[in-house]
Design a protein around this motif. Structure first.
Motif, PDB file in Angstrom:
ATOM      1  N   UNK A 341      -0.262   4.948   0.622  1.00 38.32           N
ATOM      2  CA  UNK A 341       0.249   4.970  -0.753  1.00 38.32           C
ATOM      3  C   UNK A 341       0.492   3.556  -1.272  1.00 38.32           C
ATOM      4  N   UNK A 342       0.968   2.676  -0.398  1.00 34.63           N
ATOM      5  CA  UNK A 342       1.158   1.278  -0.793  1.00 34.63           C
ATOM      6  C   UNK A 342      -0.165   0.632  -1.170  1.00 34.63           C
ATOM      7  N   UNK A 343      -1.202   0.911  -0.391  1.00 38.41           N
ATOM      8  CA  UNK A 343      -2.510   0.318  -0.679  1.00 38.41           C
ATOM      9  C   UNK A 343      -3.056   0.800  -2.011  1.00 38.41           C
ATOM     10  N   UNK A 344      -2.810   2.065  -2.348  1.00 36.57           N
ATOM     11  CA  UNK A 344      -3.251   2.576  -3.651  1.00 36.57           C
ATOM     12  C   UNK A 344      -2.548   1.815  -4.767  1.00 36.57           C
ATOM     13  N   UNK A 345      -1.253   1.576  -4.596  1.00 33.04           N
ATOM     14  CA  UNK A 345      -0.506   0.829  -5.614  1.00 33.04           C
ATOM     15  C   UNK A 345      -1.033  -0.593  -5.754  1.00 33.04           C
ATOM     16  N   UNK A 346      -1.231  -1.276  -4.628  1.00 36.19           N
ATOM     17  CA  UNK A 346      -1.641  -2.679  -4.685  1.00 36.19           C
ATOM     18  C   UNK A 346      -3.066  -2.841  -5.197  1.00 36.19           C
ATOM     19  N   UNK A 347      -3.880  -1.829  -5.034  1.00 36.39           N
ATOM     20  CA  UNK A 347      -5.235  -1.890  -5.572  1.00 36.39           C
ATOM     21  C   UNK A 347      -5.228  -1.942  -7.094  1.00 36.39           C
ATOM     22  N   UNK A 348      -4.167  -1.390  -7.704  1.00 35.44           N
ATOM     23  CA  UNK A 348      -4.076  -1.335  -9.162  1.00 35.44           C
ATOM     24  C   UNK A 348      -3.140  -2.391  -9.745  1.00 35.44           C
ATOM     25  N   UNK A 349      -2.579  -3.253  -8.911  1.00 37.39           N
ATOM     26  CA  UNK A 349      -1.714  -4.331  -9.396  1.00 37.39           C
ATOM     27  C   UNK A 349      -2.567  -5.583  -9.580  1.00 37.39           C
TER      28      UNK A 349
END
Length: 858
Positions: A341-349
């Motif tokens: 879930x963290x990686x999904x967030x950071x992909x969009x930051x």
């Protein structure tokens, strides 16, 4: 009832991008541009009454967006050196941030701190004062490659922003002038409505004014940006935007020179094979390297943070342990879902610095607004994820602390005010219904305009002459509604454009525009409703931008922390895949590695043989390693250095157990990279690397020496190696960690005896045919042969060459005469003379002619 827009604090009105609406009708057939009788389109134009400037806005926006990245990664470095103290500051155009380096002692003749800073920053341009020592200028010229006078300037008038090295006059480094320029800084994070005293207090909390060298470097950097920013064409702004000031410390860095990075293969950039693309942006890719196998980052910001982290190995145990905590959390299987879930967030930051800069000029596109909204949204999601695990690591607590109420308000306002779906269709800023009552009323009034215009166009077409088959109604701000007629025959004269019952206005291209009674009626009925809507939306846009600017500081911090988290998760993925362990860092002077492995070599072989390393006062501080060729000595030396390096960037290490004492330096004498640019021989390069190890090392240094002295005669090389090792051993308890491999086996008897010295070798066995089988296992002891001949034979050097080499080796070893090769010209000539002598001795008489004939034969 109050509107949502009333929550903002500005009533300023900005210029808008109006639109031109067109309704077309055809008579006696369908419009070729439409599937039906009427076709309605709209495109955006600049706010101008000059109709010749009417152009589609969408194509311009796309072009502008695609070209703004041309120089966004420019980095300007300013350095100042006086009385052994080095101060520096640099500006990154990509992040719009200034980084300052606190004053640090750099008195080494090679200016190691300067070199480390340069490779860490990788600047596009360097600023320096003219009255520094020549050796300092020479080092900068060497680093920047500014060898010709055109590559650097010697006066203020000669400054050129695209030069690699700018040498500025001394007056630009006046301390008070630099200090005053710094006090003019205005940062977005500064509290609103600060008076002058509070402003100075705020800057003093960010910048240590006692660091005089740093202050002078920073002041010159700011003045240079003031003068050069307009020339660079990086933005439409007249001044360089500065979003934040960050402090970097060079005191905690583990010193490693560029040769060490190359020898350990930490980076390995491969150029594009085409000479036309070589050197261009994006033309390099990472080959097989330590950075290449660790770079699993999901965001561009994470990749850049990882590169900085690799270039800045740290001695700060607290920082490294906090990174270990994050990696430890991420490698645990039970936390796999959270990490995903963290990686999904950071992909969009994304990096929003350039977007914020465009917001201030109200020139941001819909795409950039969506990017900002998505970054804030996923940033808040990341903060909520970290809040639930805040007790696991310091980084999680810092990310969770960035999620303030103001950031949530910003996310709500953007989502509540901007109609992204409609904005994409119109390619401009559109406000949702319900935000402002007056705006909603105008939009309702404007909602029936397309149907009304279509009806009016049909009526106009009925009253036009029969030879006109189609017409259109267009709306142009400040002019009103016009009847648009395409040419109705091939060659149109000016008289032909006169149509009864209409007033000719102008011709745009091959289309004539007219004013009619119905057009004037529409002007009176509808007025400039579209203009009023655009003005209303522009006021709301300005208020929203100001609202965001006042609350953007926590988001900047969150993005920076998210890039670090992205980097650490990438380290955790590699550690999990390759079974790395968490090292124990200590202030003790020890290196204890059990089952150490080379992170690159183990990926290239089927079975890698691990080895142990124990160095310290209780074990020994110097190891002299001998052994056969190709037995794994160089790989072992590099693996020890790489394990120590990985521990100092916060990564798990390839070993069963590791206890690493904090190091100050990692020096190597492994690889000799010759180049015409260096203007020195290979042996001189080896000497420079060894000199750096001798004079820059401390008791907390790791020194790797691989076959030093092989670039000259055996006796000279042996003497130099023995003397260098003796120098380290003469320090006794202050001797650094030294691992040296060599094929000079006599060096063992030439160095002084010491309890800090241990001899080691690589195991091997010889089969019944004399072939060498390397076991790649380290053990105590030494050897007296490198087994070069059996190894050369095993790689098919050739039986003739190997047999000849064996004979020469035995002759040299016993002191005998070196035999002449059997098939050489000399051997054949000697055999002929031997036969001739035998003939003369065995003959009863001597025939001179016969002897001459025999001598003349080849």
């Amino acid at each position: 009832m109050s509107s949502l827009a009333d929550n903002f604090n500005s009533e300023s009105i900005v210029h808008y991008n109006g639109d031109i609406s067109t309704t077309s009708c055809s008579q006696g057939g369908a419009n070729p541009h439409s599937d039906s009788g009427c076709n309605k389109t709209s495109s955006h134009i600049p706010s101008s009454s000059n109709v010749t400037e009417i152009l589609p806005q969408s194509s311009d926006t796309e072009k502008q967006y695609a070209t703004t990245d041309s120089k966004e990664d420019m980095v300007v470095l300013s350095v100042f050196w006086r009385k052994g103290m080095l101060g520096a500051a640099y500006y990154s155009a990509e992040t719009s941030e200034v980084h300052i380096a606190t004053d640090i002692v750099d008195v080494n003749p090679e200016f190691n701190i300067l070199q480390s800073l340069y490779h860490l920053v990788e600047p596009s341009c360097v600023l320096v004062i003219s009255q520094v020592p020549d050796s300092f200028i020479s080092m900068l010229k060497s680093l920047t490659g500014a060898d010709s006078p055109s590559d650097y300037g010697a006066s203020k008038e000669n400054i050129h922003p695209e030069r690699k090295l700018n040498i500025l006059p001394r007056k630009d480094y006046n301390f008070e002038a630099c200090r005053r320029r710094i006090f003019l800084l205005k940062l977005p994070s500064e509290p609103v409505d600060c008076n002058e005293e509070e402003h100075l207090m705020y800057l003093n909390s960010l910048i240590d004014m006692t660091n005089e060298s740093m202050i002078q470097a920073l002041g010159v950097l700011l003045k240079w940006l003031d003068v050069s920013w307009g020339f660079l064409h990086l933005d439409e702004q007249t001044q360089a935007p500065i979003m934040a000031i960050n402090t970097i410390s060079l005191e905690d860095i583990v010193m490693m020179n560029r040769e060490t990075y190359e020898a350990l293969q930490i980076f390995n950039q491969l150029a594009h094979p085409s000479s036309f693309k070589r050197g261009a942006r994006g033309s390099y890719r990472e080959g097989l390297s330590v950075y290449g196998i660790f770079n699993r980052c999901k965001s561009q910001l994470g990749c850049k943070f990882m590169r900085v982290m690799f270039l800045h190995p740290s001695r700060d145990i607290d920082v490294l342990n906090s990174r270990f905590d994050v990696v430890q959390f991420c490698v645990q299987p039970k936390n796999e879902d959270i990490v995903k879930n963290m990686l999904v967030c950071m992909k969009n930051i994304k990096n929003i610095t350039r977007i914020i800069s465009r917001l201030t000029k109200l020139s941001a596109s819909v795409r950039e607004w969506k990017c900002l909204h998505k970054t804030i949204y996923y940033g808040i999601m990341l903060g909520n994820l970290c809040e639930a695990i805040a007790s696991e690591a310091k980084l999680f607590r810092e990310i969770a602390g960035c999620i303030t109420e103001e950031m949530c308000q910003t996310d709500y306002c953007i989502n509540r005010i901007i109609d992204f779906k409609e904005a994409e269709l119109q390619n401009t800023f559109v406000v949702k219904l319900g935000v402002d009552e007056e705006l909603d009323r105008l939009k309702q009034k404007c909602g029936g305009i397309p149907e009304l215009i279509s009806s009016v166009a049909q009526q106009e077409l009925k009253h036009l002459p029969p030879y006109i088959k189609e017409c259109a109604l267009v709306y142009i701000p400040e002019i009103g509604y016009l009847l648009s007629l395409p040419p109705w025959k091939e060659s149109m004269t000016e008289e032909d454009w006169n149509v009864p019952g209409t007033e000719f206005m102008f011709k745009l291209g091959n289309v004539g525009h007219y004013k009619t009674a119905r057009c004037q009626e529409l002007d009176g009925m509808l007025g400039d409703t579209t203009v009023e809507i655009a003005e209303y939306e522009s006021r709301i846009l300005l208020k929203l931008v100001q609202f965001i600017q006042e609350r953007i500081a926590p988001l900047h911090k969150l993005i920076k922390l998210a890039s670090e988290l992205d980097c650490l998760i990438a380290l955790a993925l590699v550690a999990k895949e390759n079974n790395y362990v968490r090292p124990v860092l200590t202030t003790e002077r020890v290196l204890e590695i059990e089952g150490g492995r080379h992170p690159l070599q183990e990926l290239c072989v089927d079975d890698f043989v691990p080895n142990d390393t124990f160095s310290g006062e209780q074990h020994s501080l110097m190891k002299i390693i001998t052994g056969p060729n190709s037995s794994g000595k160089s790989v072992y030396l590099k693996q020890v250095a790489l394990i120590a390096f990985l521990a100092h960037i916060g990564s798990f290490v390839p070993a069963k157990r590791a206890k690493i004492g904090v190091l100050h330096h990692i020096h190597t004498r492994i690889q000799t990279v010759e180049s015409i640019a260096t203007n020195i021989s290979a042996f001189m390069i080896d000497l420079k690397q060894m000199i750096l190890s001798l004079y820059s090392s401390t008791p907390s240094s790791l020194i790797i020496v691989d076959e030093f002295g092989k670039g000259t005669t055996e006796i000279d090389g042996l003497a130099l190696l023995a003397s260098c090792l003796d120098h380290f051993l003469s320090r006794e308890v202050k001797c650094p960690h030294v691992l040296a491999s060599t094929h000079f086996h006599d060096v063992v008897s030439l160095v002084q005896k010491s309890r800090y010295l241990k001899l080691q070798t690589m195991e091997y066995i010889a089969d019944h045919d004399g072939q060498i089988v390397n076991l790649f296992k380290l053990k105590d002891g030494s050897v007296q042969t490198s087994c070069a001949l059996p190894i050369a034979e095993s790689v098919l050097l050739g039986s003739v060459a190997c047999n000849r080499a064996q004979k020469i080796y035995e002759a040299l070893k016993t002191g005998g005469k070196i035999p002449v090769p059997a098939n050489s010209k000399r051997a054949l000539r000697m055999e002929k003379y031997r036969n001739l002598a035998q003939t003369i001795i065995s003959s009863d008489y001597i025939d001179i002619e016969e002897i001459q004939e025999m001598c003349s034969k080849p």
